[in-house]
Design a protein around this motif. Structure first.
Motif, PDB file in Angstrom:
ATOM      1  N   HIS A  36      49.427  38.064  31.108  1.00  0.00           N
ATOM      2  CA  HIS A  36      48.365  38.396  32.044  1.00  0.00           C
ATOM      3  C   HIS A  36      47.841  37.100  32.640  1.00  0.00           C
ATOM      4  CE1 HIS A  36      43.962  39.854  32.702  1.00  0.00           C
ATOM      5  NE2 HIS A  36      44.651  39.850  33.823  1.00  0.00           N
ATOM      6  N   LYS A  37      48.005  36.970  33.932  1.00  0.00           N
ATOM      7  CA  LYS A  37      47.462  35.807  34.644  1.00  0.00           C
ATOM      8  C   LYS A  37      46.219  36.277  35.390  1.00  0.00           C
ATOM      9  CE  LYS A  37      50.307  32.346  33.962  1.00  0.00           C
ATOM     10  NZ  LYS A  37      49.868  31.128  33.292  1.00  0.00           N
ATOM     11  N   LEU A  38      45.077  35.753  34.988  1.00  0.00           N
ATOM     12  CA  LEU A  38      43.804  36.203  35.555  1.00  0.00           C
ATOM     13  C   LEU A  38      43.795  36.056  37.066  1.00  0.00           C
ATOM     14  CD1 LEU A  38      41.208  37.243  34.213  1.00  0.00           C
ATOM     15  CD2 LEU A  38      40.264  34.953  34.468  1.00  0.00           C
ATOM     16  N   ASN A  40      45.633  37.317  39.131  1.00  0.00           N
ATOM     17  CA  ASN A  40      46.963  37.212  39.730  1.00  0.00           C
ATOM     18  C   ASN A  40      47.811  38.426  39.361  1.00  0.00           C
ATOM     19  OD1 ASN A  40      49.244  36.363  41.033  1.00  0.00           O
ATOM     20  ND2 ASN A  40      49.346  34.363  40.041  1.00  0.00           N
ATOM     21  N   TYR A  41      48.397  38.415  38.159  1.00  0.00           N
ATOM     22  CA  TYR A  41      49.278  39.547  37.828  1.00  0.00           C
ATOM     23  C   TYR A  41      49.286  39.877  36.341  1.00  0.00           C
ATOM     24  CZ  TYR A  41      52.707  36.070  36.205  1.00  0.00           C
ATOM     25  OH  TYR A  41      53.346  35.044  35.546  1.00  0.00           O
TER      26      TYR A  41
ATOM     27  N   THR B 370      48.224  30.263  43.737  1.00  0.00           N
ATOM     28  CA  THR B 370      47.628  30.607  42.443  1.00  0.00           C
ATOM     29  C   THR B 370      48.688  30.588  41.346  1.00  0.00           C
ATOM     30  OG1 THR B 370      46.081  32.041  43.604  1.00  0.00           O
ATOM     31  CG2 THR B 370      46.237  32.321  41.229  1.00  0.00           C
ATOM     32  N   THR B 371      49.852  31.180  41.634  1.00  0.00           N
ATOM     33  CA  THR B 371      50.911  31.246  40.628  1.00  0.00           C
ATOM     34  C   THR B 371      51.355  29.844  40.235  1.00  0.00           C
ATOM     35  OG1 THR B 371      51.648  33.359  41.525  1.00  0.00           O
ATOM     36  CG2 THR B 371      53.212  32.172  40.148  1.00  0.00           C
ATOM     37  N   ASN B 374      48.211  27.799  38.468  1.00  0.00           N
ATOM     38  CA  ASN B 374      47.819  28.306  37.148  1.00  0.00           C
ATOM     39  C   ASN B 374      48.986  28.415  36.176  1.00  0.00           C
ATOM     40  OD1 ASN B 374      45.271  28.526  38.134  1.00  0.00           O
ATOM     41  ND2 ASN B 374      45.381  30.718  38.538  1.00  0.00           N
ATOM     42  N   PHE B 375      50.126  27.905  36.561  1.00  0.00           N
ATOM     43  CA  PHE B 375      51.293  27.989  35.683  1.00  0.00           C
ATOM     44  C   PHE B 375      51.018  27.264  34.372  1.00  0.00           C
ATOM     45  CE2 PHE B 375      55.570  28.593  34.505  1.00  0.00           C
ATOM     46  CZ  PHE B 375      55.994  27.437  33.873  1.00  0.00           C
ATOM     47  N   GLY B 376      51.344  27.947  33.269  1.00  0.00           N
ATOM     48  CA  GLY B 376      51.211  27.318  31.965  1.00  0.00           C
ATOM     49  C   GLY B 376      49.847  27.433  31.356  1.00  0.00           C
ATOM     50  N   GLU B 377      48.868  27.914  32.133  1.00  0.00           N
ATOM     51  CA  GLU B 377      47.537  28.056  31.561  1.00  0.00           C
ATOM     52  C   GLU B 377      47.483  29.363  30.796  1.00  0.00           C
ATOM     53  OE1 GLU B 377      45.367  25.890  35.349  1.00  0.00           O
ATOM     54  OE2 GLU B 377      44.616  27.804  34.606  1.00  0.00           O
ATOM     55  N   LYS B 379      45.792  32.626  29.463  1.00  0.00           N
ATOM     56  CA  LYS B 379      44.653  33.468  29.840  1.00  0.00           C
ATOM     57  C   LYS B 379      44.516  34.641  28.885  1.00  0.00           C
ATOM     58  CE  LYS B 379      43.598  31.232  33.527  1.00  0.00           C
ATOM     59  NZ  LYS B 379      42.426  30.419  33.537  1.00  0.00           N
TER      60      LYS B 379
END
Lengths: 159, 379
Positions: A36-38, A40-41, B370-371, B374-377, B379
């Protein structure tokens, strides 16, 4: 080869609540939450199957499958992918709260992408007939290793 | 002299070696007029161009094997790729001068392409079948239009309906389609490609550059050897391996050429900024246009003007000598007002459609950014 089916919401300003969906699928019998990417997806794995489903907050939904099996294109049925989408929409009640844009898109990635398109040409048209009734089939093929196929209609999608 | 080159590709699963099928076909020089009727020098150059293109596909396009039969001044190459499950028929046309017309395409190129396409389709309908026309000259206006539409049909989402509609101005297009299965014809034009203005010097430079990038010395003399070899073969199979043995070198690009580039943080920042700029120029953050409001804004001045003009003209036209002109003028104004309203409705609709695409364009850019960011973070 990678096969992707994608649909999106009719209203581009509508969003999908990923946090709610993530809670729905935690410990679910049919789906496993992979990522889950906040903002995003949300990425789900269909339990015991090769299908993954990715839901974007901005309203896009992807059903995808990777296959390295010889003659994989013959084993992957586009109607199965579409059925997966329908099952998912039913499970999440997304189609009760949102209207989907009247188009179905397929992407094929891999060195045989163009030949897969022609192999699947009749399947694509059958799916279009079933889901969209009247539609145009358009292709966007940037290179030989990928092709994006759009089935778009003026009518409401039959899903 | 005519040229036939066959290049056979077998599946990697069946054979450890990959063979590529290329067929160069030629026609009787007495029947064709491209360069056979010209001086011996230009004929020789035409034949040279054919061999150069064959070398180009073997070397730069990395085809593994061809079967060559020289037979005339027109050349067709068949390039079959096993892993790609596709087959490509390439016709090579050399012209001394002028441009390649649509008429010439329909008479000299299309019939051969169509025959080859149908045979390939009957043999294996699951293959992607391409037909490519290569020439040193530019296309004429009509051929350029046709090829541009074929390109857009495959790559830019042009619908078949729009494709047909845009080609009604080409007199010979209906006869191309006539009597042919519509689905087969659609598949044929989908696979039609072209390489235009592919001059001999340019082709030669590309081959020489490739050979140099393989770390091979004296590329000019190596190319001369290869061209000579193609001439000597006359009829038969030529493999990339044979070429390598001939020049005593492997045609393997240097590692550095194959390595993917590594980008610095500054370069990535520039790329992200580039996306922001594109979004700023072509995307939107505005709300969906109110089409009713747009139509109202566009039509109310027209309605008012129409009413005022007509009333005023009718007043002026009360005298009998300009009564006729008054009636005509009022009719024109009413008709113009009606058509302006029609266009206003279309404009409002298009603005709404434009907005839909702009907002989605913006969303896609945001999604990419965003993709990546935020890669590797977690969540």
């Amino acid at each position: 080869m990678r096969f992707e089916l994608d649909v999106s919401l009719e209203k581009p300003t509508e969003t999908i609540d990923l946090t709610f969906l993530k809670k729905l699928f935690l410990n679910h019998k049919s789906y496993e939450v992979l990522r889950h990417k906040l903002n995003n997806y949300l990425l789900l794995q269909s339990s015991g199957e090769d299908f993954k489903i990715r839901i974007h907050e901005d309203g896009r939904i992807y059903v995808k499958i990777d296959s390295d099996i010889k003659d994989s294109s013959k084993k992957v049925l586009l109607k199965d992918m579409f059925q997966k989408l329908k099952d998912f929409l039913k499970e999440t009640h997304l189609s009760n709260h949102h209207i989907l844009k009247n188009e179905i898109n397929f992407s094929f990635y891999g060195p045989t992408a163009h030949s897969v398109f022609w192999e699947k040409y009749n399947e694509l048209n059958q799916l279009g007939d079933e889901a969209l009734i009247t539609y145009d089939l358009r292709t966007y093929a940037e290179d030989n290793d990928s092709i994006y196929v759009k089935l778009a209609s003026a009518n409401q999608m039959n899903i | 002299m005519s040229g036939n080159i066959k290049q056979t590709r077998e599946s990697k699963e069946n054979s450890p070696r990959v063979h590529t099928e290329m067929e160069i076909k030629g026609s009787n020089p007495k029947l064709s007029g491209d360069f056979g009727e010209k001086s011996g020098v230009s004929s020789e150059y035409g034949y040279y161009y054919q061999k150069l293109i064959a070398a180009y596909y073997l070397i730069v396009q990395e085809a593994r094997e061809i079967e060559y039969e020289a037979d005339g001044e027109d050349v067709t190459i068949i390039n079959e790729a096993p892993n790609r499950d596709s087959i490509e028929y390439i016709q090579v046309k050399y012209m001394e001068a002028g441009s390649f017309s649509f008429t010439k395409f329909t008479t000299d190129v299309f019939p051969q392409f169509w025959d080859a396409f149908i045979k390939a389709l009957e043999k294996d309908s699951s293959k992607a079948i391409y037909c490519s026309l290569v020439s040193n000259v530019a296309w004429g206006k009509d051929l350029k239009l046709f090829m541009d539409r074929c390109f857009k049909l495959q790559k830019s989402g042009l619908s078949l309906h729009d494709f047909d509609r845009s080609l009604t101005i080409l007199r010979r297009y209906p006869s191309m389609k006539s009597g042919r299965n519509p689905e087969d014809f659609r598949r044929f034009i989908w696979g039609l490609n072209t390489i235009t203005s592919f001059s001999p010097d340019y082709v030669r430079d590309k081959i020489l550059k490739y050979i140099s990038e393989c770390g091979i010395s004296e590329p000019h003399s190596k190319l001369a050897l290869i061209i000579n070899h193609i001439s000597e073969v006359g009829q038969g199979r030529i493999t990339r391996r044979q070429i390598e043995d001939l020049i005593h070198s492997n045609l393997t690009l240097a590692k550095s050429r194959l390595d993917k580039p590594i980008y610095s943080s500054a370069q990535i920042s520039n790329i992200l900024e580039g996306l922001n700029k594109a979004n700023s120029n072509y995307g939107t953050r505005k709300k969906i246009p109110d089409t009713e409001d747009i139509i109202r804004s566009m039509t109310s001045p027209i309605e008012k003007a129409s009413m005022v003009f007509i009333n005023s003209l009718e007043e002026k036209g009360k005298t009998s000598d300009i009564r006729g002109e008054c009636i005509e003028a009022c009719d024109i104004i009413k008709s113009d007002a009606q058509k302006a309203k029609e266009h206003a409705i279309a404009i409002a609709d298009l603005k709404c459609k434009l907005w839909m695409h702009q907002i989605k364009y913006t969303q896609r850019i945001k999604s990419m950014q965003t993709t990546y960011i935020n890669f590797g973070e977690d969540k």
